[in-house]
Design a protein around this motif. Structure first.
Motif, short mmCIF file in Angstrom:
data_model
loop_
_atom_site.label_atom_id
_atom_site.label_comp_id
_atom_site.label_asym_id
_atom_site.label_seq_id
_atom_site.Cartn_x
_atom_site.Cartn_y
_atom_site.Cartn_z
N ARG A 137 0.83 -1.21 0.00
CA ARG A 137 0.00 0.00 0.00
C ARG A 137 0.86 1.26 0.00
N ASP A 153 2.37 1.66 -3.44
CA ASP A 153 1.39 2.07 -4.44
C ASP A 153 0.92 3.51 -4.24
N GLU A 154 0.63 3.87 -2.99
CA GLU A 154 -0.01 5.16 -2.73
C GLU A 154 0.97 6.32 -2.66
N ASN A 213 2.55 5.99 -7.26
CA ASN A 213 1.48 6.95 -7.56
C ASN A 213 2.05 8.34 -7.82
N HIS A 254 -2.66 12.56 -14.72
CA HIS A 254 -2.66 11.84 -13.45
C HIS A 254 -2.21 12.76 -12.32
N THR A 279 -6.03 11.12 -7.24
CA THR A 279 -6.21 9.67 -7.32
C THR A 279 -6.50 9.08 -5.95
N LEU A 280 -5.77 9.54 -4.93
CA LEU A 280 -5.99 9.04 -3.58
C LEU A 280 -7.34 9.48 -3.03
N LYS A 329 -9.79 7.18 -4.70
CA LYS A 329 -9.64 5.78 -4.30
C LYS A 329 -10.02 5.54 -2.84
N ILE A 330 -9.57 6.43 -1.96
CA ILE A 330 -9.74 6.20 -0.53
C ILE A 330 -11.00 6.88 0.01
N GLY A 387 -13.46 8.11 -1.96
CA GLY A 387 -14.61 7.82 -2.80
C GLY A 387 -15.22 9.03 -3.43
#
Length: 698
Positions: A649, A652-653, A657, A686, A691-692, A695-696, A698
């Motif tokens: 994680r 990725d984050e 990312n 991007h 993105t976070l 993703k996190i 919503g």
């Protein structure tokens, strides 16, 4: 080849070519350049308008702090005749270059305000009105406001032998007034100083019934300059020019020579606002003789003056951001992810580590952990470090409650947290009154580590629960800064943290830790060891890679190790938000090193170090940047993410990312400049932070 790089290449006659000053940027100039990247956000039409105003103000506030700390420290170094750093630049040379670069920044800030942000705000119905645009009705209301609300608290001072130049508080608003004529005592006019008390609002909102606009504002400096003649009846005001002086704010307490650091700091704080001047901001049209007089009074050289085309305290317009409730002009709100369905944090953490990525994950699990610890009869002890906690901190209240509930509570309060010294003194008093054992850390080493340790009885055994973070225990910054927090019951990590707390509160020897790296003992060496390991992998023909994210980088040994790794073929990606003294892209030295900076909605703050380790990655989160002070002169921790899923994680984050960001990223060139990254060819746009959020949150 670029002339700027010619000195950066290794010299065959140099015993250590990687020490060549040409391979190192200056830290202060690099830090100054960060504010151009912040200012670019204010100039970006894709950013919501009131957020652009906020970025402009942040760049101004950052510049204030830069002069208070960095420039102030440089002048002190110049006085002491200290030797140049790794870049080979003497303090006097750096100060001269700071003036030139800061002047460019100031010019850009006021152009952004006058030509971009202010007109755009006006078009959106948020009007910050200058003196030349007031109509008769507005002028009458402002004059009445001056007489009723401002004039009673002013104490104008005419300068003469009986009234010497007054003390001017750091960053306070002042007006120098040129007078002609004679007063009631027959004294001839000359210069007078009008100081604006800090109790006065720097931004004044006019009633809609008077101004006609719902969001109409004026600067206090404009009101003072317009009606200053009322302070000098019978005399003619020939000119009124606002000015502001910035002073060195670095507190110098010789900890070896004081018996009580808290008392010594209290004494120092009393005079902080009147320390040595480092910068003078003055209205652009102020006559040269007056400027020279002010420079002489503040003992400043010519290159310390900055002429301002607008209000000298431009950062105060940030108040408009809070006063204007226009959601469409701000970033859209978001809901932080909550830790689902947890009645007992101890049960949750006992079954597996918890990783929190702020501000996308809520800070509430940390608060809940402390709250439950304060109330749980099985909890015997709580130990915590506090660097910046914020006003009315819920954590402090829970620690107080824990002590009242009979827990053994120890808190390491760092009194020397810059600009939070006074708040932390008050915090320490509050804790001590409640029976908390307060420790001020180690003489000569700021305690910057973010650690929480809870000792709980479970059956016949004691179990330790730990929170380690990259950011402060501060609910406010947890919504504005990107940071990682790890909550774990791992026995080795718990024992390491226990030993560090023992060391901080007692006189323990250096420690042998199983999991954690610690400054000033093993973190620096641990980073160098892992860089060297990647270098050896590359020389052996194995894949070798380093990816690290931090706020700043300047430690020469780490930089030399990275250069050596690059020469061996290690692929190195550094995500450095602010100052970076490493020079990337130098052929034969750093051509395998890439440096990028991310500036977005949230302040990039987490520190993550990732080493490829021949297919078995080694990943640490840390409270420490790769700065000399963090690695060698502070108490810091680097903690591993042991759970493979959580380590993935973090990769990725916070790493892959951010390396993919092509909307908020800037790449550092070999000549020290930064280029904004833009999507290439068919690449999808991007944003790492967006993105976070998607993703996190919503």
């Amino acid at each position: 080849m670029n002339a700027a790089l010619s000195n950066a290449l290794p010299d065959a006659h140099d015993t250590d070519p990687l020490r060549d000053p040409g391979l190192y940027f200056n830290r202060e100039l690099s830090q100054l350049d960060f504010n151009f990247r912040v200012l670019a956000q204010a100039q970006d039409p894709q950013v919501p308008l009131l957020e652009r105003l906020k970025y402009l103000c942040i760049s101004c506030t950052n510049l204030d702090e830069f002069f208070e700390i960095r420039a102030g420290t440089l002048r002190h170094a110049q006085d002491l005749g200290l030797a140049p750093g790794a870049d080979g630049l003497a303090p006097a040379t750096v100060l001269s270059r700071i003036h030139d670069r800061a002047a460019e920044l100031v010019k850009s800030q006021y152009e952004c305000w006058n030509d971009v942000v202010r007109p755009a705000l006006f078009d959106a119905g948020v009007r910050v009105l200058g003196r030349d645009s007031w109509n008769a009705r507005q002028t009458r209301w402002l004059r009445a406001y001056f007489r009723d609300e401002i004039m009673p608290v002013l104490s104008p001072l005419g300068l003469d032998p009986a009234h010497p130049f007054p003390k001017i508080l750091n960053k306070s608003l002042n007006i120098v007034v040129v007078l002609e004529g004679k007063d009631a005592f027959g004294r001839a006019g000359g210069l007078a100083i009008v100081r604006a008390p800090r109790s006065l609002p720097r931004i004044i909102q006019m009633p809609e019934s008077v101004s006609g606009g719902k969001h109409d504002f004026v600067f206090l400096s404009s009101v003072l300059s317009s009606f200053v003649d009322e302070l000098f009846p019978g005399m003619e005001v020939k000119g009124a020019y606002q000015f502001r002086v910035t002073r060195n704010s670095e507190l110098l307490v010789d900890e070896e020579e004081v018996d009580n650091i808290a008392l010594a700091l209290r004494d120092e704080l009393v005079g902080r606002g009147y320390l040595r001047a480092v910068r003078l901001e003055i209205a652009e049209q102020c006559p040269k003789p007056i400027v020279r007089s002010l420079l002489e009074n503040f003992d400043l050289p010519e290159n310390a003056v900055y002429r301002i085309n607008g209000p000298v305290n431009l950062n105060r317009v940030i108040q408009v951001y809070d006063l204007v409730q226009r959601p469409e002009l701000k970033f859209p709100p978001y809901q932080q992810r909550q830790l689902p369905g947890v009645e007992s944090m101890f049960d949750k953490v006992g079954h597996g580590d918890v990783l929190l990525h702020h501000p996308f994950d809520a800070f509430s699990p940390v608060l809940e952990l402390i709250r439950q610890a304060a109330e749980d009869p099985n909890v015997l002890a709580i130990k915590q470090t506090l660097y910046r906690a914020g006003k009315d901190s819920p954590i402090v209240e829970q620690l107080v409650q824990a002590a009242r509930n009979g827990k053994d509570v120890t808190v390491v309060v760092e009194l020397r947290a810059r600009f939070d010294e006074e708040a932390n003194l008050g915090l320490a008093d509050r804790l001590q009154e409640a029976g908390v054992q307060v420790v001020y850390g180690v003489v000569g080493y700021k305690t910057h580590a973010k650690m929480l340790l809870i000792v709980r009885r479970e059956g016949r055994k004691l179990r330790r629960y730990v929170h380690l973070g990259t950011g402060n225990y501060h609910s406010g910054t947890a919504r504005a800064y990107t940071d990682f927090g790890l909550i774990t019951a791992d026995a080795d990590i718990g024992n390491d943290v226990h030993l560090i707390f023992q060391q901080l509160s007692g006189l323990a020897p250096s420690l042998k830790l199983k999991r954690l790296l610690q400054s000033p003992f093993t973190l620096h060496a641990g980073v160098l060891k892992r860089i060297d390991r990647e270098t050896k992998h590359a020389r052996a023909g194995k894949p070798a890679r380093i990816v690290a994210k931090m706020n700043a980088l300047n430690e020469p040994q780490v930089i030399r190790a990275l250069y050596q790794a690059s020469q061996a073929g290690v692929q190195i990606d550094l995500i450095v938000r602010g100052a970076c003294t490493l020079r990337p892209g130098v052929p034969g030295v750093s051509d395998n090193i890439r440096v990028r900076s991310i500036v977005g909605r949230f302040l990039e703050h987490h520190r993550v170090y990732w080493f490829g380790n021949d297919g078995e990655p080694d990943l640490f989160c840390s409270s420490a940047d790769w700065l000399e002070r963090n690695l060698l002169r502070r108490v810091e921790t680097g903690f591993p993410i042991l759970d493979p899923a959580l380590a993935e994680r973090v990769w990725d984050e916070a790493l892959s990312n951010y390396l993919a960001d092509n909307l908020n990223a800037w790449e550092l060139r070999a000549d020290g400049g930064y280029d904004r990254v833009v999507p290439q060819d068919d690449a999808m746009p991007h944003s790492a932070q967006a993105t976070l959020l998607a993703k996190i949150c919503g």
